[in-house]
Design an enzyme around this catalytic site. Structure first.
Site, short mmCIF file in Angstrom:
data_model
loop_
_atom_site.label_atom_id
_atom_site.label_comp_id
_atom_site.label_asym_id
_atom_site.label_seq_id
_atom_site.Cartn_x
_atom_site.Cartn_y
_atom_site.Cartn_z
N GLU A 49 0.83 -1.21 0.00
CA GLU A 49 0.00 0.00 0.00
C GLU A 49 0.87 1.26 0.00
O GLU A 49 1.85 1.35 0.74
CB GLU A 49 -0.89 0.00 1.23
CG GLU A 49 -1.75 1.25 1.39
CD GLU A 49 -2.50 1.27 2.71
OE1 GLU A 49 -3.43 2.10 2.84
OE2 GLU A 49 -2.17 0.48 3.62
N LYS A 53 -9.55 2.89 -3.37
CA LYS A 53 -10.08 2.31 -2.14
C LYS A 53 -11.48 2.83 -1.86
O LYS A 53 -11.72 4.03 -1.85
CB LYS A 53 -9.15 2.62 -0.97
CG LYS A 53 -9.52 1.94 0.33
CD LYS A 53 -8.49 2.26 1.42
CE LYS A 53 -8.81 1.55 2.72
NZ LYS A 53 -7.84 1.87 3.78
N CYS A 109 -5.55 -2.34 2.60
CA CYS A 109 -5.49 -2.24 4.06
C CYS A 109 -6.69 -2.92 4.71
O CYS A 109 -6.97 -4.08 4.48
CB CYS A 109 -5.35 -0.78 4.48
SG CYS A 109 -4.96 -0.53 6.23
#
Length: 543
Positions: free
Chosen positions: A295, A360, A413
């Site tokens: 990430e 995301k 994440c």
């Protein structure tokens, strides 16, 4: 002996009762990663049942107020559980301690206090229909199962350390999530581990009911063990040997990552690790088809750094693709005051061209954005990422199209912790879970281990392999049965070379999802109701 212990617990009053509830919650957290001491739950959940038995209101108190003692027991149990399980969140506030350190005590205390409300409400709801027989175990399992389900969905949800992970402590027991998901397992956890309290009952027919509930719980647990063992012994997913992966774990401290003077050094670290020879048949990027970085791997905007893209193009041979976490920016829209930033995944071809991107969808509150962003920024508050205006959320999560590999479900994440969000972006079923993350915020604490354990459970729930790239660990390749094939632990700089495990057919949970969880909860309530109806009929017509 159980009866003597139960009597002493039931008779506790005042602070002693709440202190025991708090302590039982603290100990229960040891069932979670990295400790996995789930047998302790056979001690703590019976204590919770007996504490609820004694949580009676003073004479004359009516209405919802009579449930306050039970709510207090549930809240203190939950507060201990979440405080012991989530204290590590405070480490993120010490990365930039000068600016955020003062917030650490509030985060460490207020988050567990808020999450404990769900336990308090679950216990209070159960106490409203409480009985003196073993049926109350079924009632408590259904009630806490329901509030755990709600915790994962209300206000964007935060299902971290759901009770079900306590039972999914090893690969055998974890297989049950392929049937019921971790949220369904959360209700069954209460049934299984509170079952010893069923053997301490009173009232006419109490012993028979107690043995029946205990036997049911034992049968459920034995069934979980048998199913897991058989599944692991008979299912062999195999590998796609044409997809040769290299996962890079650079182990860059969070305090160092965003210093401007470290940009070139960090890029060089990624390039060097990516092309490192690890064995006679793995000579670097020439031996792989897909390179994966974690990430927000690089501390700059990749699209605005043609030198970095050129370096990536020089690294990648024809036929090799880079998949990397990255920060993506879009120009300000009319009327907006800030550039729009996204936490993204890029798929980059061998010539340095960005082929596709995923933004995301499920952002971290207070980490990537602030609720009421404009107002809180106006009074001087910032999220931990310090992006003005916060990150923007993506719109949906379709399978990621990656040249030379099956479509992947991209998860950045903590998106991986939400069971109901896997494969929901349309476009067909993905064939693997791709999780890029940066757990460097939390150092060597239980947090990264808990995160990895939850990611493993997603693989079992969906019947899909997991490929995970983490900045400081835990990076891993996990097959669709949750077995860890390759792993780099915390604080290690290195690479994982592996082939891609194959997907299995969709599991029961993957096909039906939340209705299974609801059915389990309703089933527990229904069994409790059946016991109560039978008890009433026996009282009215004793013959």
């Amino acid at each position: 002996m159980l009866t003597a212990i139960a009597d002493r617990v039931v008779l506790l009053w005042g602070w002693r009762r709440l202190a025991l509830a708090f302590g039982a919650g603290l100990v229960s957290a040891l069932a979670q990663a990295p400790y996995h001491l789930f047998p302790l739950l056979w001690l703590t959940f019976p204590l919770l049942v007996w504490l609820i038995d004694g949580a009676t209101a003073p004479a004359g108190r009516r209405g919802p107020r009579r449930l306050v003692p039970a709510f207090a027991v549930g809240w203190w149990f939950g507060f201990g559980y979440f405080l012991a399980g989530l204290w590590w969140i405070g480490a993120a506030f010490l990365v930039e301690a000068k600016d955020f350190g003062w917030l650490m005590p509030f985060a460490v205390v207020l988050l567990p206090a808020g999450l404990a409300l769900f336990f308090g409400l679950g216990v209070a709801a159960a106490r409203a229909l409480w009985s003196d027989d073993a049926g109350r175990i079924l009632l408590l399992a259904g009630s806490l199962g329901l509030t755990e389900f709600l915790r994962g969905h209300i206000l964007t949800g935060f299902p971290w350390n759901a009770l079900g992970y306590g039972l999914a402590a090893n690969t055998v027991q974890m297989q049950a999530t392929a049937l019921v998901g971790v949220e369904g397992l959360s209700a069954l956890v209460v049934l299984i581990f509170a079952a010893p309290a069923a053997l301490v009952t009173s009232g006419k027919g109490g012993r028979r009911i107690g043995i029946g509930v205990f036997s049911l719980a034992l049968a459920v647990y034995v069934g979980i063990l048998a199913y897991g063992a058989i599944r692991l012994a008979t299912v062999h997913p195999g590998h796609d040997d044409e997809v040769r992966l290299r996962i890079v774990q650079p182990d860059i401290p969070q305090k160092e990552k965003w210093k401007p003077e470290n940009r070139e050094k960090i890029l060089k670290t990624y390039l060097d690790l990516s092309d490192r020879a690890t064995s006679p048949d793995r000579l670097g990027v020439v031996s792989i088809t897909h390179l994966i970085w974690p990430e927000a791997a690089l501390p700059f905007l990749l699209r605005r750094n043609p030198e970095a893209l050129a370096a990536i193009a020089r690294l990648l041979p024809p036929g090799t693709t880079l998949i990397t976490g990255a920060t993506r920016a879009e120009p300000k829209a009319p009327g907006e005051t800030h550039t729009r930033f996204f936490n993204s995944i890029y798929v980059i071809g061998h010539d340095g061209t960005i082929l596709t991107a995923y933004d995301k969808v499920h952002l971290v509150p207070f980490g990537e954005y602030l609720p009421f962003q404009a107002f809180l920024e106006s009074i001087g508050l910032e999220q931990l990422t310090r992006i003005k205006g916060g990150f923007q959320a993506g719109y949906r999560r379709p399978p990621l199209d990656i040249p030379g590999a099956p479509p992947a479900d991209p998860l950045i994440c903590y998106e991986i912790i939400f069971p109901g969000e896997m494969g929901t972006g349309g476009g067909g079923r993905p064939q693997w879970l791709l999780n890029v993350t940066n757990d460097a915020w939390y150092g060597d604490t239980p947090g990264p281990y808990q995160h990895f354990q939850q990611a493993r459970v997603r693989a079992v729930e969906q019947g899909l392999p997991l490929v995970r790239a983490a900045n400081t660990g835990v990076s891993a390749v996990v097959d669709s049965l949750g077995r860890v094939e390759s792993r780099l632990g915390l604080g290690i700089s290195g690479v994982i070379d592996a082939t891609l495990p194959r997907a299995m057919r969709p599991t029961v949970y993957a096909r039906y999802g939340n209705p299974i969880v609801v059915a389990i909860i309703l089933g527990l309530f229904g069994l409790f109701g059946a016991i109560r109806v039978k008890h009433v009929l026996r009282f009215v017509n004793p013959e």
